[in-house]
Design a protein around this motif. Structure first.
Motif, short mmCIF file in Angstrom:
data_model
loop_
_atom_site.label_atom_id
_atom_site.label_comp_id
_atom_site.label_asym_id
_atom_site.label_seq_id
_atom_site.Cartn_x
_atom_site.Cartn_y
_atom_site.Cartn_z
N PRO A 51 0.82 -1.22 0.00
CA PRO A 51 0.00 0.00 0.00
C PRO A 51 0.85 1.26 0.00
O PRO A 51 1.18 1.82 1.05
N MET A 52 1.22 1.72 -1.19
CA MET A 52 2.07 2.89 -1.33
C MET A 52 1.28 4.19 -1.18
O MET A 52 0.19 4.33 -1.72
N ALA A 53 1.87 5.15 -0.49
CA ALA A 53 1.26 6.47 -0.40
C ALA A 53 1.53 7.28 -1.65
O ALA A 53 0.78 8.21 -1.98
N GLY A 54 2.61 6.97 -2.37
CA GLY A 54 2.96 7.71 -3.57
C GLY A 54 4.25 7.18 -4.15
O GLY A 54 4.83 6.21 -3.64
N PRO A 66 -3.24 6.25 -12.56
CA PRO A 66 -3.73 7.61 -12.34
C PRO A 66 -4.13 7.90 -10.91
O PRO A 66 -4.21 9.07 -10.52
N TRP A 67 -4.38 6.88 -10.09
CA TRP A 67 -4.82 7.12 -8.72
C TRP A 67 -3.66 7.35 -7.76
O TRP A 67 -3.87 7.72 -6.61
N LEU A 68 -2.41 7.14 -8.22
CA LEU A 68 -1.26 7.22 -7.33
C LEU A 68 -0.61 8.60 -7.39
O LEU A 68 -0.28 9.09 -8.47
N PRO A 69 -0.40 9.28 -6.25
CA PRO A 69 0.37 10.54 -6.26
C PRO A 69 1.79 10.27 -6.76
O PRO A 69 2.48 9.38 -6.24
N VAL A 70 2.22 11.02 -7.76
CA VAL A 70 3.51 10.78 -8.40
C VAL A 70 4.24 12.10 -8.61
O VAL A 70 3.64 13.10 -9.01
N SER A 118 5.12 14.75 -0.75
CA SER A 118 4.44 14.86 0.55
C SER A 118 3.32 15.89 0.49
O SER A 118 2.22 15.68 1.01
N THR A 119 3.60 17.02 -0.19
CA THR A 119 2.57 18.06 -0.36
C THR A 119 1.38 17.52 -1.13
O THR A 119 0.22 17.76 -0.79
N GLN A 120 1.66 16.75 -2.19
CA GLN A 120 0.59 16.20 -3.01
C GLN A 120 -0.23 15.17 -2.25
O GLN A 120 -1.46 15.13 -2.36
N ILE A 121 0.45 14.33 -1.45
CA ILE A 121 -0.26 13.33 -0.65
C ILE A 121 -1.19 14.01 0.35
O ILE A 121 -2.34 13.61 0.53
N ASP A 122 -0.70 15.06 0.99
CA ASP A 122 -1.47 15.73 2.03
C ASP A 122 -2.63 16.57 1.48
O ASP A 122 -3.70 16.63 2.08
N SER A 123 -2.39 17.20 0.32
CA SER A 123 -3.39 18.15 -0.21
C SER A 123 -4.30 17.54 -1.26
O SER A 123 -5.40 18.05 -1.51
N GLY A 124 -3.86 16.47 -1.92
CA GLY A 124 -4.64 15.89 -3.01
C GLY A 124 -4.55 16.67 -4.30
O GLY A 124 -5.25 16.36 -5.27
N THR A 125 -3.68 17.68 -4.36
CA THR A 125 -3.50 18.47 -5.58
C THR A 125 -2.04 18.41 -6.02
O THR A 125 -1.14 18.20 -5.20
N VAL A 126 -1.81 18.61 -7.31
CA VAL A 126 -0.46 18.55 -7.87
C VAL A 126 0.24 19.88 -7.65
O VAL A 126 -0.23 20.92 -8.13
N PRO A 127 1.36 19.91 -6.92
CA PRO A 127 2.06 21.18 -6.69
C PRO A 127 2.82 21.64 -7.92
O PRO A 127 3.00 20.87 -8.88
N ALA A 128 3.27 22.88 -7.89
CA ALA A 128 4.06 23.42 -9.00
C ALA A 128 5.44 22.78 -9.02
O ALA A 128 6.01 22.45 -7.98
#
Length: 339
Positions: free
Chosen positions: A118-121, A140-144, A304-314
Protein backbone atom coordinates in the motif's frame (compact mmCIF):
# COMPACT_ATOMS: atom_id res chain seq x y z
CA UNK A 1 -14.89 20.06 -7.05
CA UNK A 2 -13.71 17.84 -4.23
CA UNK A 3 -11.31 14.98 -5.00
CA UNK A 4 -13.17 11.65 -5.44
CA UNK A 5 -13.30 9.36 -2.41
CA UNK A 6 -13.67 5.61 -2.07
CA UNK A 7 -17.47 5.89 -1.87
CA UNK A 8 -17.51 7.58 -5.29
CA UNK A 9 -15.51 4.68 -6.76
CA UNK A 10 -17.95 2.19 -5.23
CA UNK A 11 -20.94 4.08 -6.66
CA UNK A 12 -19.52 4.26 -10.21
CA UNK A 13 -18.35 0.62 -10.12
CA UNK A 14 -21.66 -0.61 -8.69
CA UNK A 15 -20.00 -2.39 -5.78
CA UNK A 16 -19.71 -1.90 -2.04
CA UNK A 17 -17.11 0.27 -0.33
CA UNK A 18 -15.51 -2.83 1.30
CA UNK A 19 -15.11 -4.36 -2.16
CA UNK A 20 -13.21 -1.30 -3.38
CA UNK A 21 -11.04 -1.45 -0.27
CA UNK A 22 -10.25 -5.11 -0.90
CA UNK A 23 -9.21 -4.33 -4.49
CA UNK A 24 -6.91 -1.52 -3.34
CA UNK A 25 -5.29 -3.41 -0.48
CA UNK A 26 -5.31 -6.91 -1.92
CA UNK A 27 -6.24 -8.16 1.54
CA UNK A 28 -9.08 -10.41 0.31
CA UNK A 29 -9.50 -11.97 -3.17
CA UNK A 30 -12.02 -10.23 -5.43
CA UNK A 31 -13.54 -11.68 -8.60
CA UNK A 32 -11.85 -10.58 -11.84
CA UNK A 33 -15.13 -9.01 -13.04
CA UNK A 34 -15.55 -6.85 -9.93
CA UNK A 35 -11.87 -5.93 -9.88
CA UNK A 36 -12.11 -4.77 -13.51
CA UNK A 37 -15.14 -2.59 -12.69
CA UNK A 38 -13.37 -1.03 -9.71
CA UNK A 39 -10.21 -0.30 -11.71
CA UNK A 40 -12.27 1.23 -14.53
CA UNK A 41 -14.04 3.48 -12.00
CA UNK A 42 -10.71 4.51 -10.47
CA UNK A 43 -9.40 5.47 -13.89
CA UNK A 44 -12.58 7.32 -14.83
CA UNK A 45 -12.66 9.34 -11.60
CA UNK A 46 -8.90 9.87 -11.24
CA UNK A 47 -9.19 8.51 -7.70
CA UNK A 48 -5.98 8.51 -5.64
CA UNK A 49 -6.21 6.45 -2.44
CA UNK A 50 -4.28 7.88 0.48
CA UNK A 51 -1.76 5.17 1.21
CA UNK A 52 -0.31 7.15 4.11
CA UNK A 53 -3.69 7.28 5.84
CA UNK A 54 -4.25 3.57 5.28
CA UNK A 55 -0.87 2.74 6.77
CA UNK A 56 -1.49 4.90 9.81
CA UNK A 57 -4.95 3.43 10.31
CA UNK A 58 -3.51 -0.08 10.39
CA UNK A 59 -0.60 0.88 12.63
CA UNK A 60 2.01 0.59 9.86
CA UNK A 61 4.59 3.04 8.54
CA UNK A 62 3.63 4.80 5.29
CA UNK A 63 5.59 3.75 2.21
CA UNK A 64 6.68 5.52 -0.96
CA UNK A 65 8.17 3.87 -4.04
CA UNK A 66 11.18 5.15 -5.97
CA UNK A 67 11.50 3.95 -9.58
CA UNK A 68 14.97 4.26 -11.12
CA UNK A 69 16.75 2.91 -14.16
CA UNK A 70 19.92 2.48 -12.09
CA UNK A 71 21.03 2.82 -8.47
CA UNK A 72 24.81 2.70 -8.88
CA UNK A 73 25.59 5.82 -10.93
CA UNK A 74 26.49 8.95 -9.02
CA UNK A 75 23.46 11.08 -9.94
CA UNK A 76 20.96 8.28 -9.36
CA UNK A 77 22.44 7.19 -6.03
CA UNK A 78 22.71 10.75 -4.72
CA UNK A 79 19.11 11.57 -5.68
CA UNK A 80 17.90 8.44 -3.88
CA UNK A 81 19.99 9.47 -0.87
CA UNK A 82 18.16 12.81 -0.75
CA UNK A 83 14.76 11.13 -1.07
CA UNK A 84 15.55 8.68 1.71
CA UNK A 85 16.84 11.38 4.06
CA UNK A 86 13.75 13.54 3.64
CA UNK A 87 11.36 10.57 3.78
CA UNK A 88 12.92 9.23 6.96
CA UNK A 89 12.57 12.60 8.69
CA UNK A 90 8.88 12.65 7.72
CA UNK A 91 8.25 9.13 9.01
CA UNK A 92 8.07 7.36 5.63
CA UNK A 93 9.84 4.23 4.45
CA UNK A 94 11.25 4.03 0.91
CA UNK A 95 10.95 1.04 -1.42
CA UNK A 96 13.29 1.15 -4.42
CA UNK A 97 12.31 -0.54 -7.68
CA UNK A 98 14.87 -0.77 -10.50
CA UNK A 99 13.38 -0.49 -14.00
CA UNK A 100 16.23 -1.81 -16.13
CA UNK A 101 14.54 -1.55 -19.55
CA UNK A 102 11.89 0.62 -21.18
CA UNK A 103 9.70 -2.11 -22.71
CA UNK A 104 6.14 -2.25 -21.37
CA UNK A 105 6.46 -5.75 -19.90
CA UNK A 106 9.50 -4.81 -17.78
CA UNK A 107 7.98 -1.50 -16.70
CA UNK A 108 4.62 -3.03 -15.74
CA UNK A 109 6.34 -5.81 -13.78
CA UNK A 110 8.36 -3.30 -11.76
CA UNK A 111 5.30 -1.17 -11.03
CA UNK A 112 3.12 -4.15 -10.12
CA UNK A 113 5.78 -5.50 -7.78
CA UNK A 114 6.20 -2.19 -5.94
CA UNK A 115 2.50 -1.38 -5.79
CA UNK A 116 1.73 -4.79 -4.36
CA UNK A 117 2.22 -2.94 -1.07
CA UNK A 118 0.00 0.00 0.00
CA UNK A 119 2.07 2.89 -1.33
CA UNK A 120 1.26 6.47 -0.40
CA UNK A 121 2.96 7.71 -3.57
CA UNK A 122 5.92 7.34 -5.91
CA UNK A 123 8.94 9.26 -7.18
CA UNK A 124 10.30 8.44 -10.64
CA UNK A 125 13.88 9.29 -11.63
CA UNK A 126 13.24 10.47 -15.18
CA UNK A 127 16.90 10.34 -16.17
CA UNK A 128 16.75 7.74 -18.95
CA UNK A 129 14.34 5.84 -21.23
CA UNK A 130 13.26 3.38 -18.49
CA UNK A 131 12.45 6.35 -16.23
CA UNK A 132 10.40 8.04 -18.94
CA UNK A 133 8.50 4.79 -19.60
CA UNK A 134 7.87 4.24 -15.89
CA UNK A 135 6.49 7.75 -15.44
CA UNK A 136 4.11 7.28 -18.37
CA UNK A 137 2.86 3.98 -16.94
CA UNK A 138 2.07 5.19 -13.40
CA UNK A 139 -1.56 4.47 -12.40
CA UNK A 140 -3.73 7.61 -12.34
CA UNK A 141 -4.82 7.12 -8.72
CA UNK A 142 -1.26 7.22 -7.33
CA UNK A 143 0.37 10.54 -6.26
CA UNK A 144 3.51 10.78 -8.40
CA UNK A 145 6.45 13.20 -8.65
CA UNK A 146 9.43 13.04 -11.02
CA UNK A 147 13.06 14.02 -10.51
CA UNK A 148 14.54 15.03 -13.84
CA UNK A 149 17.54 16.59 -15.57
CA UNK A 150 15.62 18.81 -17.93
CA UNK A 151 12.33 20.55 -18.57
CA UNK A 152 9.33 18.43 -17.48
CA UNK A 153 8.05 16.10 -20.18
CA UNK A 154 4.58 15.94 -18.61
CA UNK A 155 3.12 19.15 -17.18
CA UNK A 156 0.49 17.11 -15.33
CA UNK A 157 3.18 15.67 -13.05
CA UNK A 158 5.10 17.77 -10.54
CA UNK A 159 8.85 17.76 -11.24
CA UNK A 160 11.91 18.66 -9.26
CA UNK A 161 14.34 19.23 -12.12
CA UNK A 162 17.80 20.51 -12.95
CA UNK A 163 17.90 23.03 -15.78
CA UNK A 164 20.65 21.18 -17.61
CA UNK A 165 19.95 23.10 -20.80
CA UNK A 166 20.82 26.44 -19.20
CA UNK A 167 23.82 24.92 -17.43
CA UNK A 168 25.24 23.32 -20.59
CA UNK A 169 24.79 26.59 -22.48
CA UNK A 170 26.71 28.42 -19.75
CA UNK A 171 29.57 25.90 -19.84
CA UNK A 172 29.76 26.14 -23.63
CA UNK A 173 29.74 29.94 -23.56
CA UNK A 174 32.59 29.88 -21.06
CA UNK A 175 34.74 27.93 -23.51
CA UNK A 176 33.82 30.30 -26.33
CA UNK A 177 34.51 33.33 -24.14
CA UNK A 178 38.06 32.17 -23.41
CA UNK A 179 38.88 31.95 -27.10
CA UNK A 180 37.82 28.57 -28.44
CA UNK A 181 36.27 28.78 -31.90
CA UNK A 182 33.83 25.94 -31.24
CA UNK A 183 33.13 23.19 -28.70
CA UNK A 184 32.70 19.47 -29.34
CA UNK A 185 30.21 17.42 -27.34
CA UNK A 186 30.42 13.84 -26.05
CA UNK A 187 26.83 12.96 -25.15
CA UNK A 188 25.36 10.62 -22.55
CA UNK A 189 22.38 8.43 -23.52
CA UNK A 190 19.18 10.49 -23.67
CA UNK A 191 15.61 9.52 -22.68
CA UNK A 192 14.16 9.15 -26.17
CA UNK A 193 14.97 12.70 -27.24
CA UNK A 194 18.01 15.02 -27.41
CA UNK A 195 19.24 15.53 -23.86
CA UNK A 196 18.87 18.96 -22.25
CA UNK A 197 22.67 19.08 -22.05
CA UNK A 198 22.98 18.58 -25.79
CA UNK A 199 20.32 21.21 -26.48
CA UNK A 200 22.06 23.77 -24.24
CA UNK A 201 25.40 23.10 -25.94
CA UNK A 202 23.80 23.62 -29.34
CA UNK A 203 21.96 26.76 -28.17
CA UNK A 204 25.19 28.46 -27.11
CA UNK A 205 27.04 27.62 -30.32
CA UNK A 206 24.15 28.75 -32.49
CA UNK A 207 23.73 32.03 -30.60
CA UNK A 208 27.45 32.72 -30.98
CA UNK A 209 27.43 31.94 -34.70
CA UNK A 210 29.95 29.13 -34.11
CA UNK A 211 30.20 25.90 -36.07
CA UNK A 212 28.14 23.10 -34.49
CA UNK A 213 30.29 19.95 -34.77
CA UNK A 214 28.80 16.44 -35.01
CA UNK A 215 27.86 14.95 -31.66
CA UNK A 216 29.88 11.99 -30.39
CA UNK A 217 27.45 9.59 -28.73
CA UNK A 218 28.73 7.59 -25.77
CA UNK A 219 27.30 5.37 -23.07
CA UNK A 220 27.63 5.95 -19.32
CA UNK A 221 30.99 4.22 -18.89
CA UNK A 222 34.32 6.10 -18.68
CA UNK A 223 35.69 3.68 -21.29
CA UNK A 224 33.39 5.20 -23.91
CA UNK A 225 34.79 8.62 -22.96
CA UNK A 226 38.29 7.21 -23.46
CA UNK A 227 37.33 6.01 -26.95
CA UNK A 228 35.93 9.45 -27.79
CA UNK A 229 39.17 11.03 -26.58
CA UNK A 230 41.34 8.92 -28.84
CA UNK A 231 39.08 9.78 -31.80
CA UNK A 232 39.02 13.53 -31.10
CA UNK A 233 42.80 13.56 -30.63
CA UNK A 234 43.17 12.79 -34.35
CA UNK A 235 42.03 16.32 -35.28
CA UNK A 236 43.94 19.50 -34.44
CA UNK A 237 40.67 21.38 -34.91
CA UNK A 238 39.44 20.05 -31.58
CA UNK A 239 40.42 22.47 -28.81
CA UNK A 240 37.45 22.23 -26.42
CA UNK A 241 35.04 19.46 -25.40
CA UNK A 242 31.92 19.44 -23.22
CA UNK A 243 31.15 15.97 -21.84
CA UNK A 244 27.74 14.71 -20.77
CA UNK A 245 29.03 13.69 -17.35
CA UNK A 246 32.25 13.66 -15.33
CA UNK A 247 32.95 9.96 -15.85
CA UNK A 248 33.02 10.54 -19.61
CA UNK A 249 35.24 13.60 -19.08
CA UNK A 250 37.69 11.55 -17.01
CA UNK A 251 37.84 8.86 -19.66
CA UNK A 252 38.14 11.48 -22.40
CA UNK A 253 41.07 13.18 -20.64
CA UNK A 254 42.89 9.86 -20.35
CA UNK A 255 42.22 9.08 -24.02
CA UNK A 256 43.50 12.50 -25.15
CA UNK A 257 46.61 12.18 -22.99
CA UNK A 258 47.43 8.69 -24.21
CA UNK A 259 47.08 9.97 -27.78
CA UNK A 260 49.65 12.72 -27.14
CA UNK A 261 47.36 15.67 -26.37
CA UNK A 262 47.74 17.84 -23.27
CA UNK A 263 44.79 18.96 -21.15
CA UNK A 264 44.20 21.89 -21.04
CA UNK A 265 47.14 23.16 -23.16
CA UNK A 266 45.90 21.45 -26.35
CA UNK A 267 42.31 20.58 -25.47
CA UNK A 268 40.10 22.03 -22.73
CA UNK A 269 37.58 19.68 -21.12
CA UNK A 270 34.43 20.38 -19.09
CA UNK A 271 32.37 17.68 -17.41
CA UNK A 272 28.93 17.55 -15.80
CA UNK A 273 27.71 16.61 -12.27
CA UNK A 274 30.74 17.45 -10.05
CA UNK A 275 31.50 13.83 -9.24
CA UNK A 276 33.25 13.41 -5.85
CA UNK A 277 36.48 12.49 -7.68
CA UNK A 278 36.39 15.37 -10.17
CA UNK A 279 38.50 17.73 -8.05
CA UNK A 280 41.07 14.95 -7.50
CA UNK A 281 41.46 14.19 -11.21
CA UNK A 282 44.54 15.29 -13.14
CA UNK A 283 44.06 18.03 -14.05
CA UNK A 284 41.19 18.92 -11.67
CA UNK A 285 38.01 18.89 -13.72
CA UNK A 286 36.02 21.99 -14.59
CA UNK A 287 32.43 20.82 -14.29
CA UNK A 288 28.78 21.69 -13.81
CA UNK A 289 27.88 21.06 -10.17
CA UNK A 290 24.51 19.39 -9.59
CA UNK A 291 23.15 19.00 -6.07
CA UNK A 292 21.39 15.68 -6.55
CA UNK A 293 20.83 15.17 -2.83
CA UNK A 294 18.92 18.45 -2.60
CA UNK A 295 17.00 17.50 -5.75
CA UNK A 296 15.91 14.24 -4.13
CA UNK A 297 14.88 16.03 -0.94
CA UNK A 298 12.77 18.50 -2.90
CA UNK A 299 11.16 15.70 -4.92
CA UNK A 300 10.02 14.08 -1.68
CA UNK A 301 8.69 17.39 -0.31
CA UNK A 302 6.65 17.84 -3.51
CA UNK A 303 5.25 14.32 -3.14
CA UNK A 304 4.44 14.86 0.55
CA UNK A 305 2.57 18.06 -0.36
CA UNK A 306 0.59 16.20 -3.01
CA UNK A 307 -0.26 13.33 -0.65
CA UNK A 308 -1.47 15.73 2.03
CA UNK A 309 -3.39 18.15 -0.21
CA UNK A 310 -4.64 15.89 -3.01
CA UNK A 311 -3.50 18.47 -5.58
CA UNK A 312 -0.46 18.55 -7.87
CA UNK A 313 2.06 21.18 -6.69
CA UNK A 314 4.06 23.42 -9.00
CA UNK A 315 7.33 22.04 -10.35
CA UNK A 316 10.60 23.29 -8.90
CA UNK A 317 13.60 24.27 -11.06
CA UNK A 318 17.27 24.21 -10.03
CA UNK A 319 20.06 25.86 -12.04
CA UNK A 320 23.39 24.05 -11.58
CA UNK A 321 26.64 25.99 -10.99
CA UNK A 322 29.72 26.04 -13.23
CA UNK A 323 32.79 25.12 -11.16
CA UNK A 324 36.04 26.40 -12.69
CA UNK A 325 39.11 24.22 -12.25
CA UNK A 326 42.26 23.47 -14.25
CA UNK A 327 40.96 21.31 -17.10
CA UNK A 328 39.66 24.30 -19.10
CA UNK A 329 41.93 27.15 -20.17
CA UNK A 330 42.11 29.87 -22.84
CA UNK A 331 42.75 28.57 -26.32
CA UNK A 332 46.43 28.59 -27.20
CA UNK A 333 47.48 30.56 -30.30
CA UNK A 334 48.45 28.35 -33.21
CA UNK A 335 50.77 28.99 -36.12
CA UNK A 336 47.93 28.53 -38.57
CA UNK A 337 45.94 31.26 -36.81
CA UNK A 338 48.62 33.89 -37.19
CA UNK A 339 50.14 32.80 -40.46
Amino acid sequence: MKPPVIADVARVAGVSVPTVSRVLTGSVPVSPERRARVMAAIKELGFRPNGAARALATGGQPLIAVFAGDTTRYGYASTIQGIEEAARQAGYMVVISVVDADDRRTVDAAIDHALGQPMAGAIVLEYDPPGVAALAAMPPWLPVVAAASGKPSDEQVAHAFMDDRAAAARATRHLLDIGHHTVYHVAIPSPGRPSARMLGWRDALTEAGAVVPPVLYADWAPDSGYDAGTRLALSDEVTAVLCGNDELAMGLTKGLTDAGKRVPEDVSVIGFDDHPLSHLWTPPLTTVRQDFVRLGQKAFHLLSTQIDSGTVPASVRFVPDLILRSSAAPRAARVADVG
